[in-house]
Each structure stands twice: as structure tokens, then as C-alpha cells.
Scaffold this motif. Structure first.
Motif, mmCIF file in Angstrom:
data_model
loop_
_atom_site.group_PDB
_atom_site.id
_atom_site.type_symbol
_atom_site.label_atom_id
_atom_site.label_comp_id
_atom_site.label_asym_id
_atom_site.label_seq_id
_atom_site.Cartn_x
_atom_site.Cartn_y
_atom_site.Cartn_z
ATOM 1 N N VAL A 24 47.141 33.322 33.329
ATOM 2 C CA VAL A 24 46.262 34.144 32.282
ATOM 3 C C VAL A 24 47.428 34.917 31.568
ATOM 4 C CG1 VAL A 24 44.521 35.694 31.847
ATOM 5 C CG2 VAL A 24 44.220 34.284 33.557
ATOM 6 N N ILE A 25 46.929 34.796 30.095
ATOM 7 C CA ILE A 25 47.718 35.561 29.097
ATOM 8 C C ILE A 25 46.298 36.462 28.553
ATOM 9 C CG2 ILE A 25 48.784 36.027 26.862
ATOM 10 C CD1 ILE A 25 50.174 33.235 27.405
ATOM 11 N N ARG A 26 46.298 37.684 28.752
ATOM 12 C CA ARG A 26 45.050 38.394 28.366
ATOM 13 C C ARG A 26 45.619 39.654 27.359
ATOM 14 N NH1 ARG A 26 43.899 39.792 33.116
ATOM 15 N NH2 ARG A 26 41.971 38.443 33.410
ATOM 16 N N TYR A 27 44.722 39.740 26.274
ATOM 17 C CA TYR A 27 45.056 40.947 25.278
ATOM 18 C C TYR A 27 43.852 41.848 25.401
ATOM 19 C CZ TYR A 27 46.306 43.635 21.437
ATOM 20 O OH TYR A 27 46.489 44.884 20.542
ATOM 21 N N ASP A 28 44.051 42.940 25.842
ATOM 22 C CA ASP A 28 42.956 44.032 25.910
ATOM 23 C C ASP A 28 42.899 44.892 24.651
ATOM 24 O OD1 ASP A 28 41.446 46.360 26.664
ATOM 25 O OD2 ASP A 28 42.062 46.503 28.741
ATOM 26 N N HIS A 29 41.712 44.627 23.971
ATOM 27 C CA HIS A 29 41.589 45.244 22.726
ATOM 28 C C HIS A 29 41.085 46.774 22.639
ATOM 29 C CE1 HIS A 29 41.502 41.575 20.548
ATOM 30 N NE2 HIS A 29 40.713 40.844 21.475
ATOM 31 N N SER A 30 40.791 47.265 24.139
ATOM 32 C CA SER A 30 40.558 48.693 24.133
ATOM 33 C C SER A 30 41.904 49.428 24.419
ATOM 34 C CB SER A 30 39.371 48.847 25.247
ATOM 35 O OG SER A 30 40.243 48.775 26.480
ATOM 36 N N THR A 31 42.555 48.713 25.021
ATOM 37 C CA THR A 31 44.144 49.670 25.258
ATOM 38 C C THR A 31 45.119 49.100 24.231
ATOM 39 O OG1 THR A 31 44.668 48.185 27.005
ATOM 40 C CG2 THR A 31 43.359 50.082 27.533
ATOM 41 N N ASN A 32 44.871 47.986 23.726
ATOM 42 C CA ASN A 32 46.103 47.201 22.853
ATOM 43 C C ASN A 32 47.301 46.952 23.841
ATOM 44 O OD1 ASN A 32 44.787 47.399 20.313
ATOM 45 N ND2 ASN A 32 45.192 49.534 20.091
ATOM 46 N N ARG A 33 46.940 46.286 24.975
ATOM 47 C CA ARG A 33 47.765 46.074 25.925
ATOM 48 C C ARG A 33 47.913 44.565 26.175
ATOM 49 N NH1 ARG A 33 47.118 49.336 30.412
ATOM 50 N NH2 ARG A 33 45.570 47.839 31.013
ATOM 51 N N MET A 34 48.798 43.739 26.314
ATOM 52 C CA MET A 34 49.005 42.426 26.476
ATOM 53 C C MET A 34 49.530 42.155 28.251
ATOM 54 S SD MET A 34 50.491 39.176 24.707
ATOM 55 C CE MET A 34 49.089 39.152 23.441
ATOM 56 N N GLN A 35 48.790 41.275 28.875
ATOM 57 C CA GLN A 35 49.115 40.978 30.094
ATOM 58 C C GLN A 35 49.376 39.378 30.408
ATOM 59 O OE1 GLN A 35 45.788 42.745 31.889
ATOM 60 N NE2 GLN A 35 47.002 44.541 32.877
ATOM 61 N N PHE A 36 50.407 39.359 31.304
ATOM 62 C CA PHE A 36 50.751 37.701 31.637
ATOM 63 C C PHE A 36 50.507 37.948 33.303
ATOM 64 C CE2 PHE A 36 52.886 38.837 27.910
ATOM 65 C CZ PHE A 36 52.848 37.515 27.061
ATOM 66 N N SER A 37 49.844 36.868 33.658
ATOM 67 C CA SER A 37 49.490 36.882 35.034
ATOM 68 C C SER A 37 49.794 35.400 35.640
ATOM 69 C CB SER A 37 48.160 37.150 35.539
ATOM 70 O OG SER A 37 47.668 38.272 35.041
ATOM 71 N N THR A 38 50.155 35.250 36.976
ATOM 72 C CA THR A 38 50.254 33.980 37.592
ATOM 73 C C THR A 38 49.611 34.192 38.792
ATOM 74 O OG1 THR A 38 52.533 34.744 38.521
ATOM 75 C CG2 THR A 38 52.411 33.439 36.344
ATOM 76 N N ASN A 39 48.972 33.028 39.312
ATOM 77 C CA ASN A 39 48.227 32.951 40.753
ATOM 78 C C ASN A 39 47.384 34.291 40.613
ATOM 79 O OD1 ASN A 39 47.537 31.668 42.891
ATOM 80 N ND2 ASN A 39 49.032 32.880 44.291
ATOM 81 N N ASP A 40 46.641 34.507 39.597
ATOM 82 C CA ASP A 40 45.587 35.580 39.356
ATOM 83 C C ASP A 40 46.095 37.062 39.712
ATOM 84 O OD1 ASP A 40 43.600 33.942 38.735
ATOM 85 O OD2 ASP A 40 42.943 33.571 40.655
ATOM 86 N N VAL A 41 47.359 37.157 39.559
ATOM 87 C CA VAL A 41 48.068 38.529 39.850
ATOM 88 C C VAL A 41 48.990 38.811 38.730
ATOM 89 C CG1 VAL A 41 49.848 39.908 41.071
ATOM 90 C CG2 VAL A 41 48.233 37.982 42.125
ATOM 91 N N THR A 42 48.559 40.121 38.069
ATOM 92 C CA THR A 42 49.301 40.516 36.808
ATOM 93 C C THR A 42 50.851 40.741 37.240
ATOM 94 O OG1 THR A 42 47.420 41.615 36.028
ATOM 95 C CG2 THR A 42 49.502 42.264 35.049
ATOM 96 N N LYS A 43 51.669 40.087 36.269
ATOM 97 C CA LYS A 43 53.195 39.869 36.608
ATOM 98 C C LYS A 43 53.835 40.800 35.774
ATOM 99 C CE LYS A 43 52.928 37.256 40.006
ATOM 100 N NZ LYS A 43 53.260 37.602 41.463
#
Length: 90
Positions: A24-43
Motif C-alpha cells: 500500500v501507498i497511503r497519503y493521510d490528508h489529516s496529518t499530511n503524511r505518506m506511508q509505504f507498506s508491504t505485507n500489510d505492515v508500514t515500513k
């Protein structure tokens, strides 16, 4: 291509198989943070202030950024042959 979401929600790009989202590549608009996850775990997270964190750690104090405080003064000493030296921390 744009992925639009409200200011309090997330935009997500998921890479999945029959078991669900695995990457998953996720952008959280409430915190303006981008996260990259593999195997359902944020890396990896990119924080709104520009630093990066690893795993589930999102504390600004732990983030790697373009400047880390500290000091180091090397002591250079000569040896043979010419042009070769060693150093030690003080």
C-alpha cells in the motif's frame, strides 16, 4: 492521474492478491503524511515536516531529516608511507 479524497481521509494505492492488500501507498490528508507498506505492515513514512521514519514510528523527534545534530572532531596522525594516516574519535 489524480486520487482525490477529503481533507480528513486517506488516498490509497493498493497492490493486492487474493489475500487482500499486500502492498500500500497511503497519503493521510489529516496529518499530511505518506506511508509505504508491504505485507500489510508500514515500513516507511514521510512526515509532513520532511523527515522519514521506519516501521510504525512516526515521532518527529525520531525522524531522519536533512540535518542531524552532533559533533565529531577527528585527530589525524601521520604514518609511513607518506599520505597514509589514521584517526580516532575524541
Amino acid at each position: 492521474m489524480n486520487i482525490l479524497a477529503g481533507t480528513s481521509s486517506e488516498s490509497i494505492i493498493g497492490f493486492s492478491d487474493t489475500g487482500g492488500h499486500q502492498g500500500v501507498i497511503r497519503y493521510d490528508h489529516s496529518t499530511n503524511r505518506m506511508q509505504f507498506s508491504t505485507n500489510d505492515v508500514t515500513k516507511l513514512s514521510i512526515l509532513s515536516g520532511g523527515g522519514i521514519t521506519f516501521g510504525s514510528d512516526t515521532a518527529d523527534a525520531n525522524a531522519l531529516d536533512d540535518y542531524e545534530e552532533g559533533d565529531w572532531t577527528p585527530i589525524i596522525s601521520g604514518s609511513s608511507p607518506p599520505g597514509v594516516g589514521t584517526y580516532q574519535e575524541t
